[in-house]
Every structure is written in C-alpha cells, then in structure tokens.
Enzyme design. Structure first.
Site, PDB file in Angstrom:
ATOM      1  N   LYS A  89       6.225  -3.737  -5.350  1.00  0.00           N
ATOM      2  CA  LYS A  89       7.637  -3.346  -5.311  1.00  0.00           C
ATOM      3  C   LYS A  89       8.280  -3.723  -3.985  1.00  0.00           C
ATOM      4  O   LYS A  89       9.426  -4.121  -3.932  1.00  0.00           O
ATOM      5  CB  LYS A  89       7.777  -1.832  -5.513  1.00  0.00           C
ATOM      6  CG  LYS A  89       9.216  -1.336  -5.484  1.00  0.00           C
ATOM      7  CD  LYS A  89      10.057  -1.996  -6.547  1.00  0.00           C
ATOM      8  CE  LYS A  89      11.495  -1.564  -6.535  1.00  0.00           C
ATOM      9  NZ  LYS A  89      12.336  -2.361  -7.448  1.00  0.00           N
ATOM     10  N   ASN A 109      -1.719   0.491   6.090  1.00  0.00           N
ATOM     11  CA  ASN A 109      -0.850  -0.382   5.298  1.00  0.00           C
ATOM     12  C   ASN A 109      -0.400  -1.490   6.224  1.00  0.00           C
ATOM     13  O   ASN A 109       0.101  -1.229   7.309  1.00  0.00           O
ATOM     14  CB  ASN A 109       0.360   0.418   4.795  1.00  0.00           C
ATOM     15  CG  ASN A 109       1.391  -0.497   4.098  1.00  0.00           C
ATOM     16  OD1 ASN A 109       1.063  -1.607   3.710  1.00  0.00           O
ATOM     17  ND2 ASN A 109       2.619  -0.022   3.976  1.00  0.00           N
ATOM     18  N   GLY A 110      -0.637  -2.754   5.834  1.00  0.00           N
ATOM     19  CA  GLY A 110      -0.183  -3.877   6.658  1.00  0.00           C
ATOM     20  C   GLY A 110      -1.316  -4.854   6.913  1.00  0.00           C
ATOM     21  O   GLY A 110      -2.320  -4.868   6.205  1.00  0.00           O
ATOM     22  N   HIS A 170      23.023 -33.564 -14.595  1.00  0.00           N
ATOM     23  CA  HIS A 170      22.387 -34.211 -13.428  1.00  0.00           C
ATOM     24  C   HIS A 170      20.876 -34.090 -13.474  1.00  0.00           C
ATOM     25  O   HIS A 170      20.213 -34.200 -12.443  1.00  0.00           O
ATOM     26  CB  HIS A 170      22.967 -33.622 -12.145  1.00  0.00           C
ATOM     27  CG  HIS A 170      24.454 -33.751 -12.066  1.00  0.00           C
ATOM     28  ND1 HIS A 170      25.093 -34.935 -11.781  1.00  0.00           N
ATOM     29  CD2 HIS A 170      25.438 -32.853 -12.334  1.00  0.00           C
ATOM     30  CE1 HIS A 170      26.402 -34.762 -11.821  1.00  0.00           C
ATOM     31  NE2 HIS A 170      26.644 -33.506 -12.156  1.00  0.00           N
ATOM     32  N   GLU A 227       9.005 -12.654 -14.006  1.00  0.00           N
ATOM     33  CA  GLU A 227       8.196 -11.573 -13.418  1.00  0.00           C
ATOM     34  C   GLU A 227       7.742 -10.567 -14.458  1.00  0.00           C
ATOM     35  O   GLU A 227       6.764  -9.856 -14.252  1.00  0.00           O
ATOM     36  CB  GLU A 227       8.926 -10.894 -12.275  1.00  0.00           C
ATOM     37  CG  GLU A 227      10.214 -10.188 -12.629  1.00  0.00           C
ATOM     38  CD  GLU A 227      10.836  -9.500 -11.402  1.00  0.00           C
ATOM     39  OE1 GLU A 227      10.113  -9.088 -10.489  1.00  0.00           O
ATOM     40  OE2 GLU A 227      12.064  -9.382 -11.379  1.00  0.00           O
ATOM     41  N   LYS A 259      13.845 -12.368 -13.965  1.00  0.00           N
ATOM     42  CA  LYS A 259      13.391 -11.203 -14.752  1.00  0.00           C
ATOM     43  C   LYS A 259      12.350 -11.634 -15.779  1.00  0.00           C
ATOM     44  O   LYS A 259      11.326 -10.973 -15.970  1.00  0.00           O
ATOM     45  CB  LYS A 259      14.589 -10.553 -15.431  1.00  0.00           C
ATOM     46  CG  LYS A 259      15.394  -9.686 -14.482  1.00  0.00           C
ATOM     47  CD  LYS A 259      14.637  -8.446 -14.120  1.00  0.00           C
ATOM     48  CE  LYS A 259      14.956  -7.793 -12.814  1.00  0.00           C
ATOM     49  NZ  LYS A 259      14.773  -8.586 -11.617  1.00  0.00           N
ATOM     50  N   TRP A 269      -3.100  -2.576  -1.819  1.00  0.00           N
ATOM     51  CA  TRP A 269      -2.767  -3.867  -2.444  1.00  0.00           C
ATOM     52  C   TRP A 269      -3.498  -4.880  -1.597  1.00  0.00           C
ATOM     53  O   TRP A 269      -3.171  -5.078  -0.425  1.00  0.00           O
ATOM     54  CB  TRP A 269      -1.260  -4.076  -2.427  1.00  0.00           C
ATOM     55  CG  TRP A 269      -0.786  -5.274  -3.191  1.00  0.00           C
ATOM     56  CD1 TRP A 269      -0.677  -5.412  -4.550  1.00  0.00           C
ATOM     57  CD2 TRP A 269      -0.358  -6.521  -2.643  1.00  0.00           C
ATOM     58  NE1 TRP A 269      -0.195  -6.654  -4.869  1.00  0.00           N
ATOM     59  CE2 TRP A 269       0.011  -7.367  -3.726  1.00  0.00           C
ATOM     60  CE3 TRP A 269      -0.224  -7.015  -1.354  1.00  0.00           C
ATOM     61  CZ2 TRP A 269       0.485  -8.663  -3.548  1.00  0.00           C
ATOM     62  CZ3 TRP A 269       0.262  -8.308  -1.179  1.00  0.00           C
ATOM     63  CH2 TRP A 269       0.591  -9.112  -2.272  1.00  0.00           C
ATOM     64  N   ARG A 325       4.548   0.931  -6.009  1.00  0.00           N
ATOM     65  CA  ARG A 325       4.469  -0.059  -4.923  1.00  0.00           C
ATOM     66  C   ARG A 325       3.464  -1.154  -5.237  1.00  0.00           C
ATOM     67  O   ARG A 325       3.391  -2.158  -4.550  1.00  0.00           O
ATOM     68  CB  ARG A 325       4.116   0.631  -3.598  1.00  0.00           C
ATOM     69  CG  ARG A 325       5.140   1.658  -3.155  1.00  0.00           C
ATOM     70  CD  ARG A 325       4.617   2.471  -1.979  1.00  0.00           C
ATOM     71  NE  ARG A 325       4.495   1.682  -0.792  1.00  0.00           N
ATOM     72  CZ  ARG A 325       5.488   1.517   0.097  1.00  0.00           C
ATOM     73  NH1 ARG A 325       6.650   2.077  -0.125  1.00  0.00           N
ATOM     74  NH2 ARG A 325       5.334   0.786   1.162  1.00  0.00           N
ATOM     75  N   CYS A 366       0.831  -1.211   0.000  1.00  0.00           N
ATOM     76  CA  CYS A 366       0.000   0.000   0.000  1.00  0.00           C
ATOM     77  C   CYS A 366       0.864   1.258   0.000  1.00  0.00           C
ATOM     78  O   CYS A 366       1.952   1.290   0.528  1.00  0.00           O
ATOM     79  CB  CYS A 366      -0.877   0.012   1.237  1.00  0.00           C
ATOM     80  SG  CYS A 366      -1.831  -1.494   1.395  1.00  0.00           S
ATOM     81  N   GLU A 426      19.061 -14.822 -11.916  1.00  0.00           N
ATOM     82  CA  GLU A 426      18.434 -13.494 -12.003  1.00  0.00           C
ATOM     83  C   GLU A 426      17.803 -13.294 -13.369  1.00  0.00           C
ATOM     84  O   GLU A 426      16.705 -12.761 -13.497  1.00  0.00           O
ATOM     85  CB  GLU A 426      19.459 -12.416 -11.698  1.00  0.00           C
ATOM     86  CG  GLU A 426      19.057 -11.010 -12.068  1.00  0.00           C
ATOM     87  CD  GLU A 426      17.825 -10.474 -11.324  1.00  0.00           C
ATOM     88  OE1 GLU A 426      17.331 -11.160 -10.394  1.00  0.00           O
ATOM     89  OE2 GLU A 426      17.343  -9.393 -11.698  1.00  0.00           O
TER      90      GLU A 426
HETATM   91  C1  AGP Z   1      12.984  -8.428  -8.213  1.00  0.00           C
HETATM   92  O1  AGP Z   1      12.863  -7.910  -9.525  1.00  0.00           O
HETATM   93  C2  AGP Z   1      11.708  -8.306  -7.401  1.00  0.00           C
HETATM   94  N1  AGP Z   1      11.226  -6.988  -7.387  1.00  0.00           N
HETATM   95  C3  AGP Z   1      11.851  -8.950  -6.033  1.00  0.00           C
HETATM   96  O2  AGP Z   1      12.466 -10.221  -6.184  1.00  0.00           O
HETATM   97  C4  AGP Z   1      12.674  -8.142  -5.023  1.00  0.00           C
HETATM   98  O3  AGP Z   1      14.033  -8.153  -5.386  1.00  0.00           O
HETATM   99  C5  AGP Z   1      12.516  -8.798  -3.641  1.00  0.00           C
HETATM  100  O4  AGP Z   1      11.152  -8.736  -3.286  1.00  0.00           O
HETATM  101  C6  AGP Z   1      13.367  -8.125  -2.555  1.00  0.00           C
HETATM  102  O5  AGP Z   1      12.968  -6.789  -2.414  1.00  0.00           O
HETATM  103  P1  AGP Z   1      13.921  -5.834  -1.498  1.00  0.00           P
HETATM  104  O6  AGP Z   1      15.254  -5.757  -2.201  1.00  0.00           O
HETATM  105  O7  AGP Z   1      13.207  -4.515  -1.448  1.00  0.00           O
HETATM  106  O8  AGP Z   1      14.046  -6.493  -0.157  1.00  0.00           O
END
Ligand code: AGP
Length: 618
Positions: free
Chosen positions: A613, A103-104, A510, A494, A491, A76, A27, A2, A487
């Site tokens: 985010k 928020n939470g 393996h 997501e 990418k 959210w 966010r 949020c 990574e």
């Molecule tokens: C990565 O592209 C994502 N946004 C997600 O994996 C992110 O890196 C992860 O949630 C950790 O977030 P932070 O670095 O704010 O702790």
C-alpha cells in the site's frame, strides 16, 4: 511495506499486537511475528512466514504467557526471502534477551555485519535487521544503559528505518527510533502505543504524536519521552486522529476496495468541507505558510507523485494552468529526483501522496527543498512524513484507504487539485471572480454527482465479470480524460494482472492503432458534447477508426450524449458536470470494472500480488 506495533500497559499485549497487525495488513506483507516480555521478565517470540493466520496458528500451538509489554511486525521482504527465520522480530546478543523489529532498509548493514562476524557473532537470518539487534545488545552490555546503547547504534545506521526494541532486563520500556520511515505514538491512560501508522492503535486511542526524523522514543505505560539521536529532548506535538476503527474495517463490504469505492461521495464532500464558501469562493487556510507574495512569485509548478497519485496531478495540471495561467509540469517522483531538474526559489513543488510515506516522493521533495523551492503537499494521512516536511499541506479527507489499489484517495486528490487551481486562480486574478465563483458552485455539486455514479454501476460490474478472460484492454481519453485512461489501465494491471494500456486518443494514429485487431476491447472516456470547444467530435472519430478495425468499444460518456450510442457496443453514462471536473466521475466505472474483473478471476482485490500500500523504500 512493513507493519509495526508496540505496546506497554495493562491490556493483554498479545491482543493489542495482533489487533494492530490485522489493521495494518493492507500495507502488504509476507511474514509476521511478535515478542512479549512476561511478568518476571521472560522474553518470548513467535514468528511465521505467510499471513497472520499462520502466526496465530503458531501461537495456538505454542501459547504465549500473559504480558503487558510487546512488539509486533508484518514484514514485506527486502533482504532475505519470506521465511520463518527471516520474519521479525529478531533476537540480539548471545543470550537473545533483546528483541527487535524494523521497517525499512539499513544500507550499510554489510559493513556492520562484518564487524560483528569478526567477533564471532552468529546470525540466524539473512536480514539487515538482525544486524541491528546484535549491535544494540552488544552496546547495552558495554554501556549498561539501554536508551544510550540504542542511540549509539541507530546513529550508525544509514538508509531508512523504524526500529522498535524490547529487552528482558528492562521489561517496562519499549524503545523506538525512526529515520526516513514512518512512526507514530498512541497516547493512552496508563498505557501507550507505537505504530507505523495510526491504524495500529486507533481502536484504543485517537490521541497521537508523529515522531520526527532522527528521533528516539522511550515509551513506558505512564510516560513518553522523545529525544533526538544526540539526546536532546524533543517537545511532542499531539494531534487527534479524525477517523475511527470502523473506518479502517470492511464494515460488511466484500472488500476494502468495494467499501472505499462506495465511500467516494463522502471523500469528495469531506475534502471540500470548509474550503468552498456558499458563494463559490475558495478558502485554503492550510497554505497560509505560503504568503500572498509567495503565490504571486510562483513562476512554475512542478507536481511530483507516483502511480495513481501522479494521474491526479495530470488532471490537476489542466485546471491549474487554465484558471491560474501558471505553467505546470507533472513528474514521476523517482524520475524528477535524479534528472538534475531546474528548480528555483520561484518554483512551487506540489507533492501528492495518499500515504505521505512514499520514499520516491519524499526524496523528490527533499531534493527540491535543497534547491530552494517551497513544497505544498496534498496528503491523506495526518502526521505523515511528507506533511511534516512540507511548507504547507492540503489534507484530503478520504479517511483511511486500506485497499492497495487507490480509489477514494484519487478522487479526493483530484478534488484537492481543483480547489488549489481555483485558489491560485483567485490569487493570480487571471480568471474573473464571477467565473471562479461559478466553478466553485459546480465543484460543490460533485459529491451528489458521485453518488449518482455509485448508484448506477450495474453495467460496469456486468462488463467486468463478462471480460474475466480478456488478455488485453486498451483505454483512450483526451484532455482531462487522458489521465483517467491511464488510471483505468493501472487499475486493471494491478488488480487483474493483465496487459492494459492507456493512450491519448489523438496518439492512436501515431502507432498504438496497430494494436487494434478483431475483438480488441477498448474503453473510451468521451468528453461532453455540450462545450463549444468540445473534443467530442474528435473522440467519436477515434472510436470510428478503431471500430473499423474490429475493436469492441465501451464508452464512458455524459448523460444526454445522443451520438455515442451509435458508435459503441456499450455506453456507461455519468451525470453531466463541469467538463473540467468530469474525471471525478468517469474514473469510478473504471474502478468497479477492474474490481469485478479481478474478482471474477478469483484474485485478492485488497492485496494484489507483489504490491504494497505504501512503498517506503526507493
Ligand atoms: C495505486 O492504486 C497504487 N496503490 C499506487 O500506484 C499508489 O498510488 C502509489 O504507490 C502512490 O502512493 P501514495 O499516494 O501513497 O504516494
């Protein structure tokens, strides 16, 4: 998660609230709303499911009066679907004179809701937040003092919350409280602001205060008072935000992600700034909180993080072990926290987080501190909870990362990991000063190398567009290339919502090689062939194995590699660099590949579906 904005002052409150919510869109959210109190004390609320444009349309159809106090929220969904009724703000009390945003997650909302239902309270939503609104309204009727009533209720709430409240009968004050969720204050001249992060108000002021755990804020246009939940006054600690509103805007780029990929030379350079002497020596004054003896006593490092940040840890592990000979293990925060790990006072926890608000990582570091460990944070957000709860913090200076998919924060985190590795190496005297200084000089060259990569992404872009219909892409890497393969796969998952998986190249035989069939795209991060102990020949063998089974190989390789072109359909070259530092370069083509493939599929690269985010709930 949020987005939260609060304001009191002479400006048009609605403009301040909507501007702040717009800047917090990154966010991730699925509904939005605002409440204001017009002069003369009329509380009015507008809220809608969907994006901010829906709320703005609602306000256009049902205009709000000019006001000088208000709260705004992007939600959210956790408890209750993203509907108009579940959108915040929520009204409290039989006369609905109180408005609340949250928020939470309030973990004990069920018993509190039952308490209210027993006295006949009627609920307009399915949310936990509305329960808090009714509780505070009722307590205010009893005490007649809004701050006291507010404190009495927030003390009873379990879980994670940032809560803001305004009340028609007290039209000059915004109340706020936080427990296990972010809240910052923006200090103006005759006006004051609240936000879930500084992006909410940075266009108006760069003077900020981070609100601590279990603290309440009493915010008026001309004053800011902070108390603990028990009423003890708190002395605020002010900081200055080191980026401006334009940094948190797209600035003409097609997306925040595109902008942030291009920001990486600066992000790496700014993270190195002031920490690497011209002689290659590393100075990390930020970790003075750890004494020289603390550093000598470290017998193990556990790095905790989630997602992309965890891959930064995986890369840093190679460097820290190589240069300091301190054993390093990398753990996903949410796994570490609940597996009863072995942590002693000589364990150094390194927590890596762009937002500094990832609840999984916060819970892991809190647990480790309870076990007596010291915590060093690597964080990109000033004043974030993680930074404030750690014994020391190395800030990355990537600037605000708005796109959900992390890019410049990752290369900055990897850079900070290398700085830490060289710093610990010097402190442990396991590697010669001469070698450490050479490595420092090589690290200083990285921003220029990153610029070269950024300027030569045409092939990566072209391949991303061409492979828009791919159903699966595999990624291979060895040594420091292995986390980058992971990574690259993340990418693509997501951003393009397709199957993608990263493997250690040596693991192929393996099991994973069974996935290879005719036409299977495989991206391979190829190590330098210049090192005497290079793994280059092994990776070339791995490429031959998968090509023999029909794979279509895209190689990420070092300029001057005179073998790889014979074994790959396409080769994306990156500049030669110190092998250990290559991940800062090899990850960038994978970022742009995923961005272009996602764009070709017509997807939202900045706010991918289902993602936020910062994941501020466990
Ligand atoms: C990565 O592209 C994502 N946004 C997600 O994996 C992110 O890196 C992860 O949630 C950790 O977030 P932070 O670095 O704010 O702790």
């Amino acid at each position: 998660m949020c987005g939260i904005v609060g304001y009191v002052g002479p400006k048009s409150t609605l403009d301040v609230l909507l501007g702040g919510l717009r800047r917090l869109e990154y966010r991730g959210y699925d509904s939005a709303g605002v409440s204001i109190i017009a002069p003369g004390g009329q509380l009015e609320t507008r809220k809608k499911a969907g994006k901010l444009d829906n709320l703005i349309a609602e306000i256009t159809n049902h205009p709000l009066p000019i006001a000088n106090i208000g709260i705004g929220h992007t939600r959210w969904a956790t408890h209750g679907a993203p509907t108009d009724g579940n959108a915040h703000p929520h009204l409290g009390g039989p006369t609905s004179k109180l408005s609340l945003i949250h928020n939470g997650i309030i973990e004990n909302f069920g018993e509190l809701k039952a308490e209210l239902a027993a006295i006949g309270t009627k609920f307009a939503s399915e949310t936990d937040s509305e329960v808090a609104a009714h509780l505070i309204a009722r307590e205010f009727e009893t005490t007649g003092d809004l701050p006291i009533a507010f404190a009495n209720v927030v003390k009873r709430l379990h879980g994670a919350f940032t809560i803001l409240v305004i009340h028609e009968d007290q039209p000059d004050v915004v109340l706020a409280a936080r427990r296990n969720a972010p809240l910052v204050i923006g200090l103006g001249d005759g006006e004051n602001f609240l936000g879930s992060d500084v992006a909410a108000f940075v266009e108006h002021t760069k003077r900020a205060i981070a609100v601590g755990q279990d603290e309440i804020v009493i915010l008026r246009a001309g004053s800011v008072e902070i108390r603990t939940f028990d009423g003890t006054p708190v002395t605020p600690v002010e900081f200055t935000v080191d980026w401006d509103a334009s940094a948190a805007s797209k600035g003409g780029w097609s997306s925040f992600m595109a902008k942030e990929i291009a920001d990486q030379p600066q992000a790496v350079a700014d993270t190195l700034m002031g920490r690497l002497g011209s002689d290659g020596s590393v100075r990390l004054s930020e970790i003075d909180g750890l004494s020289a003896q603390d550093i000598k006593d470290i017998d193990r490092i556990i790095m905790v993080a989630c997602g992309t940040a965890s891959y930064a840890c995986d890369v840093a592990k190679y460097a820290i072990e190589k240069y300091s000979r301190i054993p390093v293990q990398v753990e996903l925060s949410h796994e570490f926290r609940y597996r009863d790990p072995i942590v002693t006072k000589n364990t150094l926890i390194v927590a890596v987080s762009q937002s500094g608000e990832t609840m999984d990582t916060l819970m892991a570091t809190r647990y480790a501190k309870e076990q007596g460990a010291k915590v060093l944070a690597i964080c990109n957000t000033q004043g974030a909870t993680l930074a404030r709860e750690s014994d020391a913090v190395i800030y990355t200076h990537a600037g605000p990362e708005v796109a959900v998919a992390s890019t410049k924060a990752l290369t900055a985190q990897i850079t900070a990991g290398f700085l830490l590795a060289l710093f610990l190496g010097a402190g442990r005297e396991k590697v010669s000063t001469t070698e450490l200084r050479r490595l420092g000089h090589e690290l200083l060259k990285m921003p220029a190398h990153v610029t070269e990569v950024i300027e030569n992404l045409d092939l990566a872009r072209k391949l991303g567009k061409e492979m828009a219909n791919a159903k699966s892409v595999l990624f291979l890497g060895r040594n420091v290339g292995f986390p980058i393969a992971m990574e690259g796969a993340l990418k693509l998952k997501e951003l393009a919502y397709i199957h993608a998986e990263g493997f250690a190249a040596g693991e192929l035989k393996h099991g994973p090689i069974a996935l290879i069939e005719e036409g299977q795209p495989v991206i391979v991060i190829v190590p330098s062939q210049r090192d005497e102990d290079s793994l280059h020949p092994k990776v070339i063998s791995n490429i031959q194995e998968i090509r023999a089974r029909g794979a279509k190989v895209i190689a990420i390789a070092e300029e001057g590699d005179n073998q790889v072109a014979d074994y790959a359909e396409h080769v994306i070259f990156v500049p030669q660099s110190e092998s250990m530092f290559a991940p800062i370069l090899t990850v960038i083509p994978l970022q742009i590949f995923a961005l272009e493939l996602s764009t070709a599929k017509g997807l939202d690269v900045d706010q991918p579906r289902n993602l936020a985010k910062s994941v501020t709930v466990e």
